[in-house]
Scaffold this motif. Structure first.
Motif, PDB file in Angstrom:
ATOM      1  N   THR A 107     -13.561  -1.493   3.379  1.00 35.19           N
ATOM      2  CA  THR A 107     -13.168  -2.244   2.188  1.00 35.19           C
ATOM      3  C   THR A 107     -12.053  -3.211   2.560  1.00 35.19           C
ATOM      4  O   THR A 107     -11.100  -2.828   3.244  1.00 35.19           O
ATOM      5  N   GLY A 108     -12.162  -4.439   2.113  1.00 31.74           N
ATOM      6  CA  GLY A 108     -11.157  -5.448   2.427  1.00 31.74           C
ATOM      7  C   GLY A 108      -9.946  -5.355   1.514  1.00 31.74           C
ATOM      8  O   GLY A 108     -10.081  -5.167   0.301  1.00 31.74           O
ATOM      9  N   VAL A 109      -8.754  -5.463   2.105  1.00 36.24           N
ATOM     10  CA  VAL A 109      -7.498  -5.502   1.342  1.00 36.24           C
ATOM     11  C   VAL A 109      -6.753  -6.760   1.766  1.00 36.24           C
ATOM     12  O   VAL A 109      -6.011  -6.764   2.743  1.00 36.24           O
ATOM     13  N   ALA A 110      -7.015  -7.853   1.036  1.00 40.13           N
ATOM     14  CA  ALA A 110      -6.385  -9.135   1.380  1.00 40.13           C
ATOM     15  C   ALA A 110      -5.458  -9.615   0.289  1.00 40.13           C
ATOM     16  O   ALA A 110      -4.683 -10.547   0.490  1.00 40.13           O
ATOM     17  N   THR A 111      -5.535  -8.969  -0.885  1.00 35.77           N
ATOM     18  CA  THR A 111      -4.725  -9.379  -2.027  1.00 35.77           C
ATOM     19  C   THR A 111      -4.135  -8.140  -2.711  1.00 35.77           C
ATOM     20  O   THR A 111      -4.634  -7.021  -2.496  1.00 35.77           O
ATOM     21  N   ILE A 112      -3.140  -8.362  -3.559  1.00 35.69           N
ATOM     22  CA  ILE A 112      -2.541  -7.243  -4.310  1.00 35.69           C
ATOM     23  C   ILE A 112      -3.578  -6.664  -5.278  1.00 35.69           C
ATOM     24  O   ILE A 112      -3.655  -5.446  -5.447  1.00 35.69           O
ATOM     25  N   ALA A 113      -4.410  -7.510  -5.864  1.00 36.28           N
ATOM     26  CA  ALA A 113      -5.448  -7.025  -6.794  1.00 36.28           C
ATOM     27  C   ALA A 113      -6.440  -6.111  -6.081  1.00 36.28           C
ATOM     28  O   ALA A 113      -6.787  -5.040  -6.597  1.00 36.28           O
ATOM     29  N   SER A 114      -6.884  -6.493  -4.890  1.00 38.57           N
ATOM     30  CA  SER A 114      -7.852  -5.669  -4.144  1.00 38.57           C
ATOM     31  C   SER A 114      -7.226  -4.340  -3.757  1.00 38.57           C
ATOM     32  O   SER A 114      -7.870  -3.300  -3.742  1.00 38.57           O
ATOM     33  N   LEU A 115      -5.940  -4.372  -3.493  1.00 43.40           N
ATOM     34  CA  LEU A 115      -5.200  -3.173  -3.106  1.00 43.40           C
ATOM     35  C   LEU A 115      -5.027  -2.217  -4.306  1.00 43.40           C
ATOM     36  O   LEU A 115      -5.209  -1.013  -4.195  1.00 43.40           O
ATOM     37  N   LEU A 167      -7.869   0.008  -5.338  1.00 42.36           N
ATOM     38  CA  LEU A 167      -8.114   1.157  -4.445  1.00 42.36           C
ATOM     39  C   LEU A 167      -7.206   2.331  -4.724  1.00 42.36           C
ATOM     40  O   LEU A 167      -7.609   3.482  -4.669  1.00 42.36           O
ATOM     41  N   VAL A 168      -5.931   2.010  -4.946  1.00 43.46           N
ATOM     42  CA  VAL A 168      -4.911   3.068  -4.984  1.00 43.46           C
ATOM     43  C   VAL A 168      -4.858   3.720  -6.356  1.00 43.46           C
ATOM     44  O   VAL A 168      -4.825   3.027  -7.349  1.00 43.46           O
ATOM     45  N   ALA A 192     -12.711   2.956   5.803  1.00 46.64           N
ATOM     46  CA  ALA A 192     -11.631   2.198   6.429  1.00 46.64           C
ATOM     47  C   ALA A 192     -11.228   1.053   5.515  1.00 46.64           C
ATOM     48  O   ALA A 192     -12.032   0.576   4.717  1.00 46.64           O
ATOM     49  N   LEU A 193      -9.974   0.657   5.627  1.00 48.74           N
ATOM     50  CA  LEU A 193      -9.483  -0.524   4.938  1.00 48.74           C
ATOM     51  C   LEU A 193      -9.222  -1.598   5.987  1.00 48.74           C
ATOM     52  O   LEU A 193      -8.560  -1.334   6.992  1.00 48.74           O
ATOM     53  N   GLU A 194      -9.761  -2.794   5.774  1.00 46.68           N
ATOM     54  CA  GLU A 194      -9.410  -3.931   6.621  1.00 46.68           C
ATOM     55  C   GLU A 194      -8.267  -4.635   5.916  1.00 46.68           C
ATOM     56  O   GLU A 194      -8.461  -5.306   4.901  1.00 46.68           O
ATOM     57  N   ILE A 195      -7.058  -4.474   6.451  1.00 50.99           N
ATOM     58  CA  ILE A 195      -5.837  -4.933   5.780  1.00 50.99           C
ATOM     59  C   ILE A 195      -5.412  -6.274   6.374  1.00 50.99           C
ATOM     60  O   ILE A 195      -4.891  -6.347   7.487  1.00 50.99           O
ATOM     61  N   LEU A 226       0.835  -1.211   0.000  1.00 52.83           N
ATOM     62  CA  LEU A 226       0.000   0.000   0.000  1.00 52.83           C
ATOM     63  C   LEU A 226       0.868   1.258   0.000  1.00 52.83           C
ATOM     64  O   LEU A 226       0.642   2.188  -0.774  1.00 52.83           O
ATOM     65  N   LYS A 227       1.868   1.269   0.888  1.00 52.21           N
ATOM     66  CA  LYS A 227       2.729   2.454   1.008  1.00 52.21           C
ATOM     67  C   LYS A 227       3.536   2.696  -0.269  1.00 52.21           C
ATOM     68  O   LYS A 227       3.736   3.846  -0.663  1.00 52.21           O
ATOM     69  N   GLU A 228       3.978   1.618  -0.910  1.00 51.53           N
ATOM     70  CA  GLU A 228       4.723   1.749  -2.167  1.00 51.53           C
ATOM     71  C   GLU A 228       3.885   2.454  -3.235  1.00 51.53           C
ATOM     72  O   GLU A 228       4.419   3.089  -4.135  1.00 51.53           O
ATOM     73  N   ARG A 229       2.576   2.300  -3.112  1.00 46.70           N
ATOM     74  CA  ARG A 229       1.661   2.921  -4.075  1.00 46.70           C
ATOM     75  C   ARG A 229       1.168   4.284  -3.598  1.00 46.70           C
ATOM     76  O   ARG A 229       0.220   4.843  -4.147  1.00 46.70           O
ATOM     77  N   GLY A 230       1.799   4.804  -2.559  1.00 47.38           N
ATOM     78  CA  GLY A 230       1.513   6.166  -2.105  1.00 47.38           C
ATOM     79  C   GLY A 230       0.332   6.310  -1.164  1.00 47.38           C
ATOM     80  O   GLY A 230      -0.080   7.428  -0.850  1.00 47.38           O
ATOM     81  N   ALA A 231      -0.217   5.198  -0.688  1.00 50.04           N
ATOM     82  CA  ALA A 231      -1.381   5.270   0.214  1.00 50.04           C
ATOM     83  C   ALA A 231      -0.962   5.736   1.607  1.00 50.04           C
ATOM     84  O   ALA A 231       0.135   5.421   2.071  1.00 50.04           O
ATOM     85  N   LYS A 232      -1.843   6.490   2.240  1.00 47.39           N
ATOM     86  CA  LYS A 232      -1.602   6.989   3.609  1.00 47.39           C
ATOM     87  C   LYS A 232      -2.877   6.810   4.430  1.00 47.39           C
ATOM     88  O   LYS A 232      -3.974   6.803   3.882  1.00 47.39           O
ATOM     89  N   ALA A 233      -2.700   6.702   5.732  1.00 43.71           N
ATOM     90  CA  ALA A 233      -3.846   6.591   6.640  1.00 43.71           C
ATOM     91  C   ALA A 233      -3.957   7.850   7.484  1.00 43.71           C
ATOM     92  O   ALA A 233      -2.961   8.521   7.753  1.00 43.71           O
TER      93      ALA A 233
END
Length: 298
Positions: free
Chosen positions: A286-294, A297-298, A263-266, A78-85
């Motif tokens: 939103t669920g983030v359990a896979t690279i595709a789901s992530l 979002l980003v 919220a993201l459930e990671i 997530l962070k590599e793709r620039g996501a922040k919380a």
């Protein structure tokens, strides 16, 4: 227009499943090296554990480090793709991933803490935990106040809690209250209760040796869901976590009060999404359990 505020939420024990590592190994190149790093620290392989070749993924000793590894990899992606919380929080074991996400400690420190925590919890016998669904909260609180050696361990959503304590005290409580369903949990000890005091004291000495940094995202701890970035305060709250209650209902209310609407459930599963929906339906999870789901979002 007010800015949308986002929380990153991390599930704990109970969310694990054998396939949770598979997508990361095929779709996220850094995963393999991180798994090797983890194996060097743990003395066993999370990949082999998920594959049923070593240990038991549902045993505390193996569950907690495995979840920490999977969820931390998703954080990195997530962070590599620039996501922040705007805020981070985790349920029980998930709190350690929240602290990793907030850069309170590095991966190696986090995994070593989780491994020691898992070993201490795994060795703590003689307790009982039961999930209660459908009950009168006031009646439950009065019964807990009257019966020694049983506590409210997890306040998950307004209609679901977990009680923890000595087996005879837990049984005495169940005999005193009306409850729709009572589900005994497959755990070795009375987690999140004063009966973990000895394990918590041993663990505290390890915590004291660890260097904590100021959090880059405000953290809501289980025992005190009040957002903070203060390293000393985060460590003090974490020190109380093994014997204290997981105040997830209060965590949801605090996030909503802070203006969080998504919220993201990671991590694997969707346990937290269900708990948040029942407590604060205004927060979309939103669920983030896979690279595709992530990536969607980003």
């Amino acid at each position: 227009m007010p800015m949308t505020k986002t929380a990153w939420l991390f599930p704990g024990q109970g969310s694990q499943h054998p396939e949770m590592m598979a997508d990361l190994l095929t779709a996220y190149p850094p995963a393999k090296a991180r798994c090797e790093q983890a194996a060097a620290i743990l003395g066993w392989s999370v990949i082999d554990c998920c594959g049923g070749r070593i240990g038991n993924l549902d045993q505390t000793l193996y569950t907690q480090p495995s979840l920490f590894l999977v969820e931390s990899l998703l954080v990195d992606a997530l962070k590599e793709r620039g996501a922040k919380a705007d805020f981070v929080a985790g349920h029980s074991l998930g709190e350690y991933v929240a602290l990793y996400a907030a850069e309170v400690f590095d991966f190696e420190t986090g995994l070593q803490l989780v491994q020691r925590r898992a070993a201490l919890m795994n060795a703590a016998g003689g307790g009982k935990m039961v999930a209660l669904i459908g009950f009168d909260r006031e009646e439950l609180q009065q019964a807990i106040a009257r019966i020694p050696n049983v506590v409210l361990a997890n306040d998950n959503h307004p209609g679901q809690v977990v009680i923890s304590g000595l087996p005879e005290a837990v049984d005495a409580l169940l005999a005193k209250i009306k409850v729709k369903r009572a589900v005994p949990l497959n755990v070795s000890g009375a987690f999140h209760s004063p009966f973990m005091a000895e394990a918590a004291a041993t663990f505290a000495t390890l915590l004291d040796e660890c260097q904590f940094q100021e959090a880059v995202f405000p953290v809501l701890n289980n025992v005190e869901p009040e957002p903070t970035t203060d390293a000393a305060l985060i460590k003090a709250r974490l020190r109380s976590q093994m014997t204290g209650s997981v105040r997830w209902v209060d965590t949801c209310y605090a996030l909503a009060a802070a203006g969080v609407t998504q919220a993201l459930e990671i991590g694997p599963g969707n346990v937290l999404a269900g708990l948040v929906k029942r407590t604060t339906p205004e927060i979309t999870v939103t669920g983030v359990a896979t690279i595709a789901s992530l990536e969607s979002l980003v």
